[in-house]
Design a protein around this motif. Structure first.
Motif, mmCIF file in Angstrom:
data_model
loop_
_atom_site.group_PDB
_atom_site.id
_atom_site.type_symbol
_atom_site.label_atom_id
_atom_site.label_comp_id
_atom_site.label_asym_id
_atom_site.label_seq_id
_atom_site.Cartn_x
_atom_site.Cartn_y
_atom_site.Cartn_z
ATOM 1 N N PHE A 192 0.848 -1.196 0.000
ATOM 2 C CA PHE A 192 0.000 0.000 0.000
ATOM 3 C C PHE A 192 0.885 1.248 0.000
ATOM 4 C CE2 PHE A 192 -2.540 -3.307 1.974
ATOM 5 C CZ PHE A 192 -3.763 -3.168 1.334
ATOM 6 N N ARG A 193 0.430 2.271 -0.717
ATOM 7 C CA ARG A 193 1.064 3.575 -0.651
ATOM 8 C C ARG A 193 0.027 4.638 -0.984
ATOM 9 N NH1 ARG A 193 5.122 3.522 -5.939
ATOM 10 N NH2 ARG A 193 3.793 2.281 -7.306
ATOM 11 N N PHE A 194 0.311 5.851 -0.583
ATOM 12 C CA PHE A 194 -0.657 6.930 -0.748
ATOM 13 C C PHE A 194 -0.336 7.719 -2.013
ATOM 14 C CE2 PHE A 194 -1.998 11.355 0.036
ATOM 15 C CZ PHE A 194 -3.369 11.141 0.118
ATOM 16 N N GLY A 195 -1.314 7.875 -2.872
ATOM 17 C CA GLY A 195 -1.108 8.639 -4.087
ATOM 18 C C GLY A 195 -2.410 9.230 -4.592
ATOM 19 N N TYR A 196 -2.280 10.256 -5.418
ATOM 20 C CA TYR A 196 -3.453 10.888 -6.009
ATOM 21 C C TYR A 196 -3.049 11.576 -7.310
ATOM 22 C CZ TYR A 196 -1.382 14.827 -3.426
ATOM 23 O OH TYR A 196 -0.526 15.747 -2.907
ATOM 24 N N SER A 197 -4.046 11.853 -8.137
ATOM 25 C CA SER A 197 -3.796 12.443 -9.444
ATOM 26 C C SER A 197 -3.488 13.935 -9.301
ATOM 27 C CB SER A 197 -5.021 12.267 -10.350
ATOM 28 O OG SER A 197 -5.307 10.902 -10.538
ATOM 29 N N VAL A 198 -2.445 14.361 -9.998
ATOM 30 C CA VAL A 198 -2.097 15.775 -10.078
ATOM 31 C C VAL A 198 -1.945 16.135 -11.550
ATOM 32 C CG1 VAL A 198 -0.951 15.823 -7.822
ATOM 33 C CG2 VAL A 198 0.369 15.281 -9.873
ATOM 34 N N SER A 199 -1.923 17.425 -11.830
ATOM 35 C CA SER A 199 -1.800 17.854 -13.229
ATOM 36 C C SER A 199 -0.953 19.109 -13.311
ATOM 37 C CB SER A 199 -3.191 18.117 -13.828
ATOM 38 O OG SER A 199 -3.832 19.181 -13.132
ATOM 39 N N ASN A 200 -0.425 19.357 -14.507
ATOM 40 C CA ASN A 200 0.285 20.605 -14.745
ATOM 41 C C ASN A 200 -0.647 21.589 -15.441
ATOM 42 O OD1 ASN A 200 0.151 19.736 -17.408
ATOM 43 N ND2 ASN A 200 2.308 19.174 -17.522
ATOM 44 N N GLU A 201 -0.124 22.734 -15.821
ATOM 45 C CA GLU A 201 -0.964 23.778 -16.408
ATOM 46 C C GLU A 201 -1.528 23.387 -17.769
ATOM 47 O OE1 GLU A 201 2.788 26.339 -18.260
ATOM 48 O OE2 GLU A 201 1.555 27.158 -16.641
ATOM 49 N N GLU A 202 -0.926 22.357 -18.398
ATOM 50 C CA GLU A 202 -1.428 21.871 -19.680
ATOM 51 C C GLU A 202 -2.427 20.735 -19.516
ATOM 52 O OE1 GLU A 202 -1.034 22.789 -23.001
ATOM 53 O OE2 GLU A 202 -0.390 24.617 -21.978
ATOM 54 N N GLY A 203 -2.790 20.419 -18.279
ATOM 55 C CA GLY A 203 -3.785 19.392 -18.046
ATOM 56 C C GLY A 203 -3.278 17.975 -18.160
ATOM 57 N N ASN A 204 -1.975 17.794 -18.219
ATOM 58 C CA ASN A 204 -1.408 16.444 -18.268
ATOM 59 C C ASN A 204 -1.430 15.851 -16.863
ATOM 60 O OD1 ASN A 204 -0.683 16.538 -21.094
ATOM 61 N ND2 ASN A 204 0.939 17.964 -20.503
ATOM 62 N N SER A 250 -0.851 12.983 -13.919
ATOM 63 C CA SER A 250 0.055 11.915 -13.500
ATOM 64 C C SER A 250 -0.277 11.551 -12.057
ATOM 65 C CB SER A 250 1.524 12.347 -13.625
ATOM 66 O OG SER A 250 1.778 13.480 -12.814
ATOM 67 N N MET A 251 0.255 10.427 -11.620
ATOM 68 C CA MET A 251 0.024 9.972 -10.244
ATOM 69 C C MET A 251 1.181 10.440 -9.360
ATOM 70 S SD MET A 251 -1.962 8.474 -8.120
ATOM 71 C CE MET A 251 -3.147 7.852 -9.340
ATOM 72 N N TYR A 252 0.848 11.109 -8.290
ATOM 73 C CA TYR A 252 1.843 11.594 -7.344
ATOM 74 C C TYR A 252 1.747 10.769 -6.070
ATOM 75 C CZ TYR A 252 4.075 14.540 -3.831
ATOM 76 O OH TYR A 252 4.873 14.996 -2.808
ATOM 77 N N TYR A 253 2.871 10.220 -5.644
ATOM 78 C CA TYR A 253 2.910 9.422 -4.419
ATOM 79 C C TYR A 253 3.543 10.240 -3.307
ATOM 80 C CZ TYR A 253 1.453 5.423 -7.158
ATOM 81 O OH TYR A 253 0.730 4.569 -7.952
ATOM 82 N N ASP A 254 2.768 10.408 -2.242
ATOM 83 C CA ASP A 254 3.153 11.262 -1.121
ATOM 84 C C ASP A 254 3.566 10.388 0.059
ATOM 85 O OD1 ASP A 254 3.339 13.087 0.974
ATOM 86 O OD2 ASP A 254 1.637 14.269 0.284
ATOM 87 N N THR A 255 4.772 10.570 0.535
ATOM 88 C CA THR A 255 5.288 9.775 1.650
ATOM 89 C C THR A 255 5.418 10.604 2.927
ATOM 90 O OG1 THR A 255 7.585 10.236 1.003
ATOM 91 C CG2 THR A 255 6.550 8.252 0.092
ATOM 92 N N THR A 256 4.814 11.793 2.944
ATOM 93 C CA THR A 256 4.995 12.703 4.072
ATOM 94 C C THR A 256 3.944 12.531 5.153
ATOM 95 O OG1 THR A 256 3.712 14.445 2.977
ATOM 96 C CG2 THR A 256 6.095 14.392 2.559
ATOM 97 N N GLY A 257 3.031 11.566 5.005
ATOM 98 C CA GLY A 257 1.991 11.384 6.003
ATOM 99 C C GLY A 257 0.821 12.324 5.798
ATOM 100 N N HIS A 258 0.299 12.368 4.581
ATOM 101 C CA HIS A 258 -0.817 13.239 4.230
ATOM 102 C C HIS A 258 -2.041 12.923 5.091
ATOM 103 C CE1 HIS A 258 -3.838 15.300 1.799
ATOM 104 N NE2 HIS A 258 -2.864 15.899 1.150
ATOM 105 N N ALA A 259 -2.836 13.964 5.392
ATOM 106 C CA ALA A 259 -3.994 13.789 6.265
ATOM 107 C C ALA A 259 -5.033 12.847 5.670
ATOM 108 C CB ALA A 259 -4.633 15.148 6.551
ATOM 109 N N ALA A 260 -5.077 12.732 4.330
ATOM 110 C CA ALA A 260 -6.066 11.867 3.683
ATOM 111 C C ALA A 260 -5.574 10.433 3.510
ATOM 112 C CB ALA A 260 -6.450 12.442 2.322
ATOM 113 N N SER A 261 -4.353 10.151 3.929
ATOM 114 C CA SER A 261 -3.787 8.822 3.722
ATOM 115 C C SER A 261 -4.418 7.786 4.642
ATOM 116 C CB SER A 261 -2.276 8.849 3.962
ATOM 117 O OG SER A 261 -1.740 7.542 3.916
ATOM 118 N N PHE A 262 -4.634 6.596 4.091
ATOM 119 C CA PHE A 262 -5.153 5.469 4.867
ATOM 120 C C PHE A 262 -4.165 4.302 4.858
ATOM 121 C CE2 PHE A 262 -8.579 2.405 6.100
ATOM 122 C CZ PHE A 262 -9.046 3.117 7.185
ATOM 123 N N VAL A 263 -2.928 4.588 4.456
ATOM 124 C CA VAL A 263 -1.921 3.532 4.319
ATOM 125 C C VAL A 263 -1.691 2.799 5.630
ATOM 126 C CG1 VAL A 263 0.526 3.089 3.852
ATOM 127 C CG2 VAL A 263 -0.773 4.607 2.351
#
Length: 300
Positions: A83-95, A97-110
């Motif tokens: 298990f790892r915590f990740g969510y979709s992010v985008s740049n200004e062109e709308g591309n 990608s999946m970003y994996y956050d290892t900092t202990g995000h408040a929304a993480s359920f890992v």
């Protein structure tokens, strides 16, 4: 993908290759890893390791779930669950990608989900039920939490060997397949929404590019679809397309439309956003009323 080729006499390219990689010229191992062959083989094997369902939903009322892993290949597979915590992010062109956050995000359920078993071997034709259990969520605020469940399949196969006399060449090519599905946990009162800040359009050749700036509302991800309808200046429908639309947080989504068969002129794009998905049960989604945004644009 390994061919043993005896070179007599050895040619110059083979001599250079053998010298560079210290391979006996007499029995040079040529690895044929062409993009087409690898792509076809990867898709074939990947499709034989199936995961069901494609998204997992748990809650404080039902803190358990099952995931079934099936091996439809001809090779035994070692399966590892993580298990790892990740969510979709985008740049200004709308591309996106999946970003994996290892900092202990408040929304993480890992750290609040267990899987049983986490490591096992599936023989050809076998399946295994993996039991998920939520834990330690009592102090969390109301809302939806999530994790990305990684299912790694490693084929268990002996090395490919070729032996001649007192010289031997052994090689092994292992291709590991990782499939990722989201695992959500809903606690207490949950809500979601989508605020469309802006929709822009630009034309690049025969393609139309819409950029949708969206701000997520509520305490849960917005998971749904966008139904796109193009109308000409007479109000007639000239194009319809549906795309999945998810916003874990604020996001810019890019939608490409083929304009090659449309005449120059003025058009209107209608974007209907709704919390419906073909691959997810309506009972698992957080439902909100559909709404529509329009964008007028011109094709040159």
């Amino acid at each position: 993908f390994i061919i043993l080729q005896q070179l007599t006499p050895p040619n110059q390219p083979a001599m250079l290759l053998a010298s560079k990689y210290r391979i006996p010229v007499k029995y040079l191992v040529i690895l044929i890893l062409t993009a087409g062959i690898i792509s076809a083989d990867v898709e074939s094997v990947k499709s034989q390791i199936s995961i069901a369902p494609t998204a997992v939903f748990m809650s404080d009322r039902s803190p358990f779930a099952n995931v079934i892993v099936s091996n439809g290949s001809q090779t035994a597979q070692e399966i590892t669950i993580g298990f790892r915590f990740g969510y979709s992010v985008s740049n200004e062109e709308g591309n996106v990608s999946m970003y994996y956050d290892t900092t202990g995000h408040a929304a993480s359920f890992v750290n609040n989900v267990n899987a049983f078993p986490r490591n096992f071997v599936l023989e050809p034709g076998q399946r295994q039920t993996v039991r998920l259990a939520a834990r330690g969520y009592g102090a969390k605020d109301d809302g939806t939490y999530w994790s990305r469940m990684n299912i790694l399949a490693t084929p268990l196969s002996p090395p490919v060997e070729a032996e001649t006399g007192d010289e031997a060449v052994a090689a092994r090519i292992n291709i590991n397949f990782e499939q990722v599905i989201p695992a959500f946990f809903k606690k207490g009162s949950v809500s979601t929404g989508l605020d469309i800040e802006e929709i822009t359009f630009r034309q690049e050749g025969e393609s139309g590019i819409f950029l949708i700036d969206a701000e997520r509302a509520g305490n849960s991800p917005y998971i749904g679809t966008a139904q796109i309808t193009l109308r000409n200046s007479n109000g007639a429908v000239v194009r319809e397309q549906e795309v999945t639309f998810s916003a874990y947080f604020d996001i810019t989504r890019r939608v490409n439309l083929n304009l090659s068969d449309l005449n120059p002129g003025n058009y209107t794009a209608e974007f209907q956003f709704k919390t419906e998905r073909r691959d997810i049960s309506s009972g698992d989604l957080i439902r909100v009323d559909p709404f529509t945004k329009t964008k007028e644009f011109s094709i040159e």
